[in-house]
Design an enzyme around this catalytic site. Structure first.
Site, PDB file in Angstrom:
ATOM      1  N   GLU A 198       0.814  -1.223   0.000  1.00 21.33           N
ATOM      2  CA  GLU A 198       0.000   0.000   0.000  1.00 21.33           C
ATOM      3  C   GLU A 198       0.847   1.272   0.000  1.00 21.33           C
ATOM      4  O   GLU A 198       0.613   2.219   0.743  1.00 21.33           O
ATOM      5  CB  GLU A 198      -0.982  -0.022   1.179  1.00 21.33           C
ATOM      6  N   GLU A 316      -4.725  -8.530  -1.404  1.00 24.97           N
ATOM      7  CA  GLU A 316      -5.271  -8.347  -0.055  1.00 24.97           C
ATOM      8  C   GLU A 316      -6.662  -7.763  -0.170  1.00 24.97           C
ATOM      9  O   GLU A 316      -6.883  -6.784  -0.878  1.00 24.97           O
ATOM     10  CB  GLU A 316      -4.384  -7.430   0.794  1.00 24.97           C
TER      11      GLU A 316
END
Length: 520
Positions: A198, A316
């Protein structure tokens, strides 16, 4: 007919009596497949979060983090073994703060500690010693897991002095090299390496510019080629492992270079924060669920344009961020969202879908304390066992509350379906049509099976979708006395009878004599 069969029939009949029926014609285009997943499409994450990771006045991670997880627990071991194999991603938010003490040169090597400021997510850098790495790999080997390892992408960089959250400089690959060398020397198998978590787009707590990230991906690719020179056993290289941003992803993929990235990874948390009271409504709302399809389509299109040699992965996805929906993520209701996500991503040519998490947080598919499977575990296991890699086009003009996905059956002739009934009051009677017309038009013929269908109907205990107990064909799924995962047996149904999908239920159905050319 035995007592359990009679009981299931009575329960199912009572559901139908209080519900209204709707007939639906479902059309399968069996001439060609529209997409293809990896054989091991189902994936789960083992995360680094420490015990004192807390959100909304609760700390739901317990001992589930990678530094603390009880790897000798038989329930955990059996739950992973049941997939034969399960793809496990080692990573998550804290991976960019993990250093690897391969040379034993890091003094006071210990896990994360709570910090008030100066560190990402309020925790210090964590140190992975090789004793724990050995233990993890022993578990992976024992359970036959297929491992993706998430590497620290911030090591060697520094925060920008002029732009908040931006990290600058080249990735320092030496620590990763040391870990790979040790891993290879021990004979541990890593299926793929993912760089960073991220850090793309605007990032979460940190970010890296797209062209710099592309440069670092090339560094990782060269490192993997050097350390694993045999192309047949060479791990895949994955990235960037974050939220899709069109401008950033396009720049990143365009700058990465040919054959550098094997899997383009992105994350999905489309249900909002974990304390959002609207989560339970959203997981039953077909119009809300469909909105995320545009992201899957956009990622797939970007890959087609800039990196057609690679494939899309959701690396994810936990639905609700900050450790999951407090009252929803471990219940039957969450399966509506999860299985619909699996269906949509497969349609949009995603190779792998990685759930957050195996255990830990509210969104885990195994209870964080006991490791007893939550309802989504069984949905994932059934998908893995009955849904093959070739994806078929399937449509209907009935209620939007009926979601349908179809694949070639796994390892056997025929095709498999997953039916998701989001409606509380309507049950559906399905008539199947087989469309072999490559150029559109009306379906060729109504399909009537002659062999018995294999049906797996999942329903919540007492009809309560917020229950954490799931029933398979009317029988609660419970661990055996020896903590073995229960056997998932289908109900065999006369192929000439219509398919019935109860209100608020999920059904996996395999039809062996549905002869789709795409599956031959």
């Amino acid at each position: 007919m035995n007592f359990k069969s009679i009981t299931f029939f009575v329960v199912l009949l009572s559901c139908f009596l209080v519900s209204k029926a709707e007939k639906v014609e479902v059309v399968v285009e069996g001439a060609t497949s529209i997409a293809q997943t990896d054989e091991d499409f189902i994936c789960v994450t083992l995360d680094w979060w420490p015990t004192n990771k807390c959100d909304y006045d609760q700390c739901p991670w317990g001992q589930a983090g990678l530094f603390n997880l009880d790897l000798k627990n038989k329930v955990l071991e059996n739950a992973v073994k049941a997939f034969h194999p399960l793809r496990i991603r080692v990573g998550g938010s804290m991976q960019d703060q993990v250093v690897y003490n391969v040379r034993n040169d890091i003094k006071n090597c210990k896990p994360f500690e709570k910090q008030d400021k100066g560190f990402l997510f309020g925790f210090s850098v964590g140190c992975l010693d090789m004793k724990r790495w050995d233990e993890l790999n022993e578990f992976f080997n024992q359970t036959r897991a297929k491992v993706t390892f998430g590497l620290n992408a911030l090591i060697g960089r520094k925060e920008s002095e002029t732009e908040k959250t931006l990290w600058v400089g080249d990735w320092y690959s030496h620590n990763a090299r040391d870990l790979m060398r040790y891993t290879i020397s021990k004979g541990y198998k890593i299926e793929s390496y993912e760089l960073g978590n991220e850090l793309c787009g605007v990032g979460v707590s940190a970010r890296i510019e797209a062209k710099q990230y592309a440069k670092d991906m090339a560094t990782l690719k060269n490192l993997v080629k050097e350390m694993y020179p045999n192309p047949k056993t060479q791990p895949k290289v994955l990235g960037p492992g974050g939220f899709y941003d069109k401008k950033w992803f396009d720049t990143f993929l365009d700058a990465s270079g040919h054959d550098v990235i094997d899997g383009v990874t992105h994350h999905i948390y489309n249900l909002g924060p974990g304390n959002n009271p609207d989560v339970v409504r959203r997981v039953q709302d077909p119009f809300f669920l469909t909105q995320i399809a545009q992201t899957f389509k956009d990622v797939s299109n970007a890959i087609d344009k800039f990196a057609p040699w690679s494939g899309a992965w959701v690396s994810e996805s936990g639905g609700a961020y900050n450790s999951g929906g407090q009252l929803v993520s471990y219940t039957f209701a969450f399966g509506f969202w999860y299985l619909d996500q699996l269906g949509m991503t497969s349609v949009y040519n995603h190779k792998v879908y990685c759930r957050q998490a195996l255990t830990g947080g509210n969104y885990a598919i195994l209870n964080t304390t006991t490791f007893i499977p939550n309802p989504d575990y069984y949905g994932a296991l059934l998908w893995h066992r009955v849904m093959g890699s070739k994806v078929l086009s399937v449509t209907h003009k009935g209620s939007p509350y009926l979601r349908v996905y179809s694949h070639c059956a796994k390892n056997e002739p025929g095709i498999s379906f997953v039916f998701i009934n989001l409606s509380k009051k309507t049950f559906f009677e399905i008539d199947l049509f087989h469309d072999l017309n490559l150029h559109g038009g009306s379906p060729n013929f109504e399909f009537k099976g002659h062999k018995e269908r294999e049906e797996y109907h999942l329903t919540p205990k007492d009809g309560n979708i917020l229950s954490s107990v799931v029933l398979l064909n009317g029988t609660p799924l419970e661990l055996s006395d020896s903590v073995e995962i229960p056997e998932l047996k289908p109900k065999l149904v006369d192929g000439l009878k219509p398919i019935s999908i109860a209100a608020h239920s999920i059904a996996f159905i395999t039809i062996r004599d549905f002869n789709a050319p795409a599956c031959s």
